[in-house]
Design a protein around this motif. Sequence first.
Motif, PDB file in Angstrom:
ATOM      1  N   TYR A 146      12.527  34.279 -13.546  1.00  0.00           N
ATOM      2  CA  TYR A 146      13.682  34.069 -13.111  1.00  0.00           C
ATOM      3  C   TYR A 146      14.692  34.260 -14.554  1.00  0.00           C
ATOM      4  O   TYR A 146      15.977  35.046 -14.148  1.00  0.00           O
ATOM      5  CB  TYR A 146      14.090  32.104 -12.597  1.00  0.00           C
ATOM      6  CG  TYR A 146      13.934  32.106 -11.812  1.00  0.00           C
ATOM      7  CD1 TYR A 146      13.452  32.181 -10.903  1.00  0.00           C
ATOM      8  CD2 TYR A 146      13.346  30.751 -12.240  1.00  0.00           C
ATOM      9  CE1 TYR A 146      12.685  31.752  -9.957  1.00  0.00           C
ATOM     10  CE2 TYR A 146      12.347  29.662 -10.972  1.00  0.00           C
ATOM     11  CZ  TYR A 146      11.731  30.785 -10.365  1.00  0.00           C
ATOM     12  OH  TYR A 146      11.571  29.846  -9.674  1.00  0.00           O
ATOM     13  N   ASP A 147      14.490  35.434 -15.135  1.00  0.00           N
ATOM     14  CA  ASP A 147      15.115  36.045 -16.944  1.00  0.00           C
ATOM     15  C   ASP A 147      15.341  36.977 -16.473  1.00  0.00           C
ATOM     16  O   ASP A 147      15.390  38.406 -17.323  1.00  0.00           O
ATOM     17  CB  ASP A 147      13.983  35.259 -17.924  1.00  0.00           C
ATOM     18  CG  ASP A 147      14.120  34.269 -18.188  1.00  0.00           C
ATOM     19  OD1 ASP A 147      15.494  33.259 -18.076  1.00  0.00           O
ATOM     20  OD2 ASP A 147      13.644  33.645 -18.733  1.00  0.00           O
TER      21      ASP A 147
ATOM     22  N   THR B 110       9.880  31.864 -20.956  1.00  0.00           N
ATOM     23  CA  THR B 110      10.733  32.900 -19.959  1.00  0.00           C
ATOM     24  C   THR B 110      10.192  32.376 -18.968  1.00  0.00           C
ATOM     25  O   THR B 110       8.836  32.348 -18.910  1.00  0.00           O
ATOM     26  CB  THR B 110      10.296  33.904 -20.910  1.00  0.00           C
ATOM     27  OG1 THR B 110      10.814  34.453 -22.117  1.00  0.00           O
ATOM     28  CG2 THR B 110      10.240  35.666 -19.971  1.00  0.00           C
TER      29      THR B 110
END
Length: 159
Positions: A5-6, A2
């Motif tokens: 940007y997730d 992760t």
Amino acid sequence: MTTLYDFSAQDLAGTAVPLARFRGQVLLIVNTASQCGFTKQYAGLERLYEELNGRGFAVLGFPCNQFGGQEPGDAEEIASFCKLQYDVRFPMFAKIEVNGAGAHPLYRWLKGEAKGLLGSEAIKWNFTKFLIDRDGHVVERYAPTTEPAAIKPDIERLL
């Protein structure tokens, strides 16, 4: 794995902003408040933003009312305060929770990536800061007492 940007978050206008929009930038993420003893740090955060934005740096402000009710305003009041008092130009997001069951997913991730004092994940107060590298990974967590200017050398190393 992760990365920042997730996630996405709403800005003060209520628009969903994918944080992938900041891909490739060095970021300082801060939970803010307009009636806090550390509120004056807005000036230092804005100074960092102005000085380093052209090199790929941004500050992302996340208002939070979980500490002593120090951010009671709505989005319009927060935007007005930031503009009139500190001429804030860096991106400000909608008020969120940073601790507890209602914590924003971004903050759940940030706290898991960089623990605070004595290994605690909990955010202890407003103006806790997280430094993010150009790949969207948490590099460092700073206490509310850490002045923005003190973080500048760490930011410049990542630029």
